[in-house]
Design a protein around this motif. Structure first.
Motif, PDB file in Angstrom:
ATOM      1  N   ASP A 179       0.825  -1.209   0.000  1.00 15.84           N
ATOM      2  CA  ASP A 179       0.000   0.000   0.000  1.00 15.84           C
ATOM      3  C   ASP A 179       0.860   1.260   0.000  1.00 15.84           C
ATOM      4  OD1 ASP A 179      -2.367  -1.565   0.164  1.00 15.84           O
ATOM      5  OD2 ASP A 179      -2.046  -1.796   2.309  1.00 15.84           O
ATOM      6  N   MET A 180       2.026   1.187   0.661  1.00 20.19           N
ATOM      7  CA  MET A 180       2.969   2.306   0.610  1.00 20.19           C
ATOM      8  C   MET A 180       3.455   2.487  -0.835  1.00 20.19           C
ATOM      9  SD  MET A 180       3.082   3.118   3.825  1.00 20.19           S
ATOM     10  CE  MET A 180       1.412   2.499   3.884  1.00 20.19           C
ATOM     11  N   LEU A 181       3.822   1.361  -1.462  1.00 23.08           N
ATOM     12  CA  LEU A 181       4.292   1.409  -2.843  1.00 23.08           C
ATOM     13  C   LEU A 181       3.221   2.015  -3.756  1.00 23.08           C
ATOM     14  CD1 LEU A 181       5.780  -2.218  -3.025  1.00 23.08           C
ATOM     15  CD2 LEU A 181       7.091  -0.107  -2.764  1.00 23.08           C
ATOM     16  N   GLY A 182       1.989   1.520  -3.609  1.00 16.74           N
ATOM     17  CA  GLY A 182       0.905   1.995  -4.458  1.00 16.74           C
ATOM     18  C   GLY A 182       0.627   3.471  -4.280  1.00 16.74           C
ATOM     19  N   THR A 183       0.670   3.934  -3.039  1.00 14.91           N
ATOM     20  CA  THR A 183       0.382   5.344  -2.751  1.00 14.91           C
ATOM     21  C   THR A 183       1.469   6.249  -3.330  1.00 14.91           C
ATOM     22  OG1 THR A 183      -0.807   4.754  -0.739  1.00 14.91           O
ATOM     23  CG2 THR A 183      -0.002   7.011  -0.910  1.00 14.91           C
ATOM     24  N   ILE A 184       2.726   5.836  -3.155  1.00  8.04           N
ATOM     25  CA  ILE A 184       3.825   6.649  -3.690  1.00  8.04           C
ATOM     26  C   ILE A 184       3.763   6.692  -5.214  1.00  8.04           C
ATOM     27  CG2 ILE A 184       6.332   6.826  -3.885  1.00  8.04           C
ATOM     28  CD1 ILE A 184       6.480   5.503  -1.084  1.00  8.04           C
ATOM     29  N   VAL A 185       3.506   5.555  -5.843  1.00  9.91           N
ATOM     30  CA  VAL A 185       3.372   5.515  -7.300  1.00  9.91           C
ATOM     31  C   VAL A 185       2.255   6.440  -7.757  1.00  9.91           C
ATOM     32  CG1 VAL A 185       2.646   4.064  -9.236  1.00  9.91           C
ATOM     33  CG2 VAL A 185       4.380   3.231  -7.639  1.00  9.91           C
ATOM     34  N   GLU A 186       1.123   6.362  -7.076  1.00 16.51           N
ATOM     35  CA  GLU A 186      -0.040   7.170  -7.460  1.00 16.51           C
ATOM     36  C   GLU A 186       0.269   8.665  -7.368  1.00 16.51           C
ATOM     37  OE1 GLU A 186      -3.868   7.854  -8.865  1.00 16.51           O
ATOM     38  OE2 GLU A 186      -2.734   5.982  -8.739  1.00 16.51           O
ATOM     39  N   LYS A 187       0.990   9.053  -6.325  1.00 15.47           N
ATOM     40  CA  LYS A 187       1.238  10.480  -6.105  1.00 15.47           C
ATOM     41  C   LYS A 187       2.336  11.037  -7.000  1.00 15.47           C
ATOM     42  CE  LYS A 187      -0.493  10.709  -1.373  1.00 15.47           C
ATOM     43  NZ  LYS A 187      -0.228  11.085   0.049  1.00 15.47           N
ATOM     44  N   LEU A 188       3.233  10.171  -7.479  1.00 18.48           N
ATOM     45  CA  LEU A 188       4.392  10.674  -8.225  1.00 18.48           C
ATOM     46  C   LEU A 188       4.402  10.311  -9.702  1.00 18.48           C
ATOM     47  CD1 LEU A 188       7.258  10.020  -5.631  1.00 18.48           C
ATOM     48  CD2 LEU A 188       5.971  12.121  -6.017  1.00 18.48           C
ATOM     49  N   ARG A 189       3.463   9.471 -10.142  1.00 12.59           N
ATOM     50  CA  ARG A 189       3.544   9.002 -11.528  1.00 12.59           C
ATOM     51  C   ARG A 189       3.293  10.127 -12.535  1.00 12.59           C
ATOM     52  NH1 ARG A 189      -1.923   5.408 -12.592  1.00 12.59           N
ATOM     53  NH2 ARG A 189      -3.443   7.028 -12.080  1.00 12.59           N
ATOM     54  N   GLY A 190       2.715  11.233 -12.084  1.00 11.62           N
ATOM     55  CA  GLY A 190       2.450  12.352 -12.983  1.00 11.62           C
ATOM     56  C   GLY A 190       3.657  13.240 -13.235  1.00 11.62           C
ATOM     57  N   GLU A 191       4.745  13.048 -12.481  1.00 11.79           N
ATOM     58  CA  GLU A 191       5.946  13.864 -12.683  1.00 11.79           C
ATOM     59  C   GLU A 191       6.677  13.401 -13.940  1.00 11.79           C
ATOM     60  OE1 GLU A 191       8.400  14.526  -9.322  1.00 11.79           O
ATOM     61  OE2 GLU A 191       6.712  14.821  -7.927  1.00 11.79           O
ATOM     62  N   LYS A 192       6.752  14.291 -14.910  1.00 13.69           N
ATOM     63  CA  LYS A 192       7.238  13.907 -16.240  1.00 13.69           C
ATOM     64  C   LYS A 192       8.688  13.464 -16.258  1.00 13.69           C
ATOM     65  CE  LYS A 192       3.906  16.818 -18.716  1.00 13.69           C
ATOM     66  NZ  LYS A 192       3.745  17.933 -19.664  1.00 13.69           N
ATOM     67  N   ASP A 193       9.509  14.021 -15.382  1.00 14.02           N
ATOM     68  CA  ASP A 193      10.935  13.701 -15.435  1.00 14.02           C
ATOM     69  C   ASP A 193      11.308  12.575 -14.483  1.00 14.02           C
ATOM     70  OD1 ASP A 193      10.571  15.038 -13.054  1.00 14.02           O
ATOM     71  OD2 ASP A 193      12.511  16.063 -13.130  1.00 14.02           O
ATOM     72  N   LEU A 194      10.311  11.878 -13.934  1.00 19.21           N
ATOM     73  CA  LEU A 194      10.586  10.846 -12.942  1.00 19.21           C
ATOM     74  C   LEU A 194      10.279   9.461 -13.492  1.00 19.21           C
ATOM     75  CD1 LEU A 194      11.471  10.485  -9.957  1.00 19.21           C
ATOM     76  CD2 LEU A 194       9.033  10.378  -9.380  1.00 19.21           C
ATOM     77  N   ASP A 195      11.261   8.601 -13.401  1.00 18.05           N
ATOM     78  CA  ASP A 195      11.147   7.208 -13.830  1.00 18.05           C
ATOM     79  C   ASP A 195      11.032   6.359 -12.557  1.00 18.05           C
ATOM     80  OD1 ASP A 195      11.325   4.903 -15.399  1.00 18.05           O
ATOM     81  OD2 ASP A 195      13.499   4.824 -15.185  1.00 18.05           O
TER      82      ASP A 195
END
Length: 826
Positions: A126-142
């Motif tokens: 759930d930590m992984l999912g939440t972090i992915v959800e909050k940061l996946r919109g950052e264009k320069d972040l892989d």
């Protein structure tokens, strides 16, 4: 490994920032079982830690992350356990060696400046999912999720979010992007929870729909998509399932298993809204890693080659060159500006901290945030960001004042510190000889039960092994019962609640249940308590002031608050707690305190009137609800009233009420849901003030995020606004109970303070000793010739610690009994 591609699916020299998220528990668990049982020369287990470090070095070398976050599971139950008590129930208890390494792994991450993320009530996924959800919109972040668990594949998104996972052992790895997930399963990552919802997951004990396997689940998902859409089509156009080649049997399984499918999908879905903050620093993790600390840690763990391999991964030098350039003292100084000591908070060594200051700070942080039970020194310092414990106390006490918690802190909790210290110091006398005799008696009985069980089974086997027991009961003896629960692997459950359903089916069941009870009593109490006594045969339990979010205390060494009293076998243990020569044990017990608290908090006129009348409360409630005269209330009516009286305090719903009413039915007749609903409605119609109060508490908890006791103690509920119905419902149930149970805890703590003041003022220290607090009960050791004089005074303090004028005229009635041992008080 092939070159990693960026989010635009093209290999590029332009470097994106890369975030690697570690599923720490899964990695450590895989390493623990894949590697030998390594241990340092001091005996510290290190195999899983070695595997973790090896994988970290590979990740650093291959993925070259700019940011790393380590996500952890916590040992306490999650919301999944709350809604499904059999979640992961078949898993064996985690080995102590692995538990140690799970804790020790945090030291590695701290030294490497790797962020740690965890949250009670949620899993690492759930930590992984939440972090992915909050940061996946950052264009320069892989984003790359590193895990040993395939569950995380549902987080994959194009090439933007990928999963770096272990295929076998800890060396065989593979990276999944969305195309790779589709190639493996035949559908996209977003449908993996639906897939699990249909076929279940044996590893997590998720049931799915019995009879639906991988092939059928895949056909259903690829044809109809989500479970929700599948059932929409099934109800509207069932013929489409036949067109898809599905048999009548499968269609019937689907029709009967809709609830199981949806519930299993919920359990399998990784949360993306866990209450955690996600903030990536501007600088890389390398900039502030403490290389001297990691070298010292590697040296302590006796990882002789990992230091050189780590530097090689970071600098790109070969391992041989790195080894030549390293010394134990330089801390990799040759790495220049890439690594420095950073600006991390420097926490003073705990050995320099005054123990009383630490207790005060731990108390303060728990009052500020009720969810921080049993806070550690490190948690206090990290929470306050203080340079020392004195500053931490100043910061926390300012927060206490701001939140109007001063009364709880200064009048209830702080004065308890020396009282609890004194109680621990005094301890309570144990009749060791009695426990030795009880141990002999119970061990002999266990032996007799074993022989009887083996005789019924027709063979000898390990009764404590669920697997062997299941084979005997369900294969050899062929026992079965309707609606019996199974493990995800299809094996029948041997949990106590399931065995109880078979009690009338075969005589072996009651023998097994007796064997379990005796074995637990022996292992937890009878054979353990004698090992804890001092030279005077007194045991010194620790009362944990910050042990629960409600304000109640916990206890340990031994856990006096959990000594069973519902069975004769368990009650016998209380006889081992005895009075010193010349003294008596005197126990003071609040009578129906939670119901009295509910009455004055809700200001329900009928409840208040019933308590003021002095009549038996449960009988009076039964008379009101069943519309009969009090003298016409029979035993079953009173029992039902008692069930709902206490059930309401814990947010019991209609289904739970039906189950509880049925379990204790005097004639064994189950209560229907309609009957339970009628009883439930009639109760709240009768006590409308209570109903309004409970709804008001839920509303306030939703608006404020917390509830308050009569004295102002707060309990916070982070899940109260959750979009997941189960989480919200669980938070609402706890919110209903929190002000009631918390007020009761405040009252008995305040009583302890007032009584201790009285003992000191009247110089009664030599003849009156406060020994134990067990929820609503206080136990004292009082000189025989002082009992009649002192006991009424203690009773009075307990009953008037809250002025009846302030609580609608209700008296917090207390009763007391005296005797030579705790089990025989009159």
């Amino acid at each position: 490994m092939t070159a990693l591609k960026h989010a635009d699916n093209k290999t590029s020299d332009a470097y994106l920032r890369r975030l690697v998220l570690l599923d720490t528990h899964a990695i450590l668990h895989r390493a623990y079982h894949a590697l030998p049982d390594f241990a340092s020369s001091k005996g510290e287990p290190t195999g899983a830690l070695y595997g973790l470090c090896t994988m970290l070095i590979r990740i650093i070398n291959d993925l070259k992350p700019d940011h790393i976050v380590a996500c952890f599971d916590l040992p306490k139950p999650t919301y999944r356990h709350e809604v499904y008590k059999d979640y992961k129930a078949h898993r064996a208890k985690t080995d102590d060696a692995l538990v140690h390494q799970l804790k020790r792994a945090r030291d590695i991450f701290i030294a490497l400046n790797i962020q740690i993320c965890d949250k009670e009530g949620f899993e690492a996924d759930d930590m992984l999912g939440t972090i992915v959800e909050k940061l996946r919109g950052e264009k320069d972040l892989d984003i790359v999720v590193a895990s040993g668990d395939m569950d995380t594949l549902q987080l994959v998104q194009d090439n933007k979010v990928r999963v770096f996972t272990l295929k076998k052992g800890i060396n065989d790895t593979v990276i999944y992007n969305e195309d790779a997930v589709r190639a493996r399963f035949g559908f996209g990552p977003e449908l993996l929870p639906d897939y699990k919802g249909l076929r279940g997951d044996p590893s997590d004990n998720i049931i799915g729909i019995k009879g639906i396997g991988e092939k059928t689940a895949t056909t259903l998902i690829t044809t109809f998509g989500t479970i929700e859409n599948m059932y929409k089509v099934l109800k509207k156009s069932p013929e489409k399932f036949k067109e898809a080649g599905l048999t009548d049997r499968i269609i019937k399984l689907l029709q009967d298993g809709e609830e199981e499918a949806n519930f299993s999908k919920m359990l399998a879905t990784i949360r993306r809204d866990a209450p955690v903050e996600v903030c990536l620093p501007e600088e890389s993790w390398r900039k502030s890693m403490d290389m001297k600390a990691i070298l010292a840690l590697f040296q302590e763990l006796e990882f002789r080659t990992l230091g050189a391999r780590l530097k090689s991964a970071i600098t790109g030098q070969s391992v041989s060159n790195t080894a030549q350039n390293m010394s134990e003292d330089d801390g990799f100084d040759q790495m220049g500006d890439d690594i420095s000591s950073g600006n991390q908070q420097v926490i003073p060594d705990i050995s320099t901290v005054n123990p009383q200051d630490l207790k005060r700070a731990q108390l303060a942080i728990w009052i500020v945030d009720s969810n921080k039970t049993n806070p550690t020194y490190e948690e206090v310092m990290e929470f306050t960001k203080a340079k020392d414990i004195k500053e931490a106390i100043t910061i926390l006490e300012a927060d206490i004042k701001k939140k109007n918690l001063t009364r709880v802190y200064e009048e209830i909790e702080l004065p308890l510190i020396p009282i609890l210290d004194e109680m621990k110091s005094v301890g309570v006398k144990i009749d060791v000889k009695y426990l030795e005799e009880l141990s002999k008696e119970y061990h002999e009985e266990v032996g007799k039960l074993e022989k009887s069980i083996w005789k019924h089974a027709g063979k000898e086997f390990n009764i404590s092994s669920p697997k062997q027991l299941g084979e005997v009961l369900f294969t050899d003896l062929g026992l079965t019962i309707k609606n019996a629960k199974k493990t995800a692997g299809g094996a029948r459950s041997t949990k106590e609640s399931e065995l109880a359903k078979l009690a009338d089916v075969h005589p072996i069941i009651n023998l097994i249940l007796q064997h379990r009870e005796l074995s637990k009593l022996l292992g937890t109490y009878i054979d353990t308590i004698p090992k804890l006594v001092d030279e005077n045969n007194r045991v010194h339990p620790t009362l944990i002031q910050t042990g629960a979010a409600t304000g109640r205390m916990a206890s340990q060494d031994p856990s006096i608050q959990n000594i069973p009293i519902k069975s004769d076998l368990g009650r016998k243990i209380r006889h081992a707690f005895i009075a010193e020569k010349g003294y008596s044990l005197v126990a003071f017990d609040y009578s129906q305190i939670e119901l009295r608290v509910a009455a004055f908090l809700s200001k329900d006129e009928k409840m208040i009137a019933l308590f003021k009348s002095g009549r038996d409360f449960h009988t009076s409630v039964a008379a009101e609800v069943f519309k009969v005269a009090p003298e016409k209330v029979d035993r079953e009516m009173r029992r039902r009233a008692k069930v709902i009286n206490f059930g309401i305090m814990y947010g019991m719903g209609v289904n739970a009420l039906r189950q509880n009413l049925s379990e204790g039915s005097s004639d064994g007749t189950p209560v229907t849901r309609a009957e339970a609903q009628l009883f439930y409605d009639e109760y709240f119609k009768t006590f409308s003030g209570l109903a309004e109060y409970l709804n008001r508490v839920k509303g306030e908890a939703y608006r404020n995020g917390f509830t308050e006791t009569f004295f102002g103690r707060r309990r916070y509920f982070e899940g109260i606004k959750s979009k997941i119905p189960f989480i919200k419902a669980m938070a609402e149930r706890m919110a209903i109970n929190a002000p009631i149970q918390g007020t009761e805890a405040d009252i008995i703590k305040l009583a302890m303070v007032k009584i201790a003041e009285h003992i000191k003022k009247e110089k009664l220290d030599e003849c009156v000793r406060m020994l134990m607090q067990v929820h609503d009960e206080l136990v004292f050791e009082i000189k025989n010739d002082s009992v009649e004089k002192v006991a009424p005074d203690i009773q009075k303090y307990m009953e008037t610690v809250v002025d009846p004028k302030d609580i609608s005229g209700i008296i917090c009635k207390a009763e007391y009994k005296a005797g030579k041992d705790w089990g025989e008080l009159k």
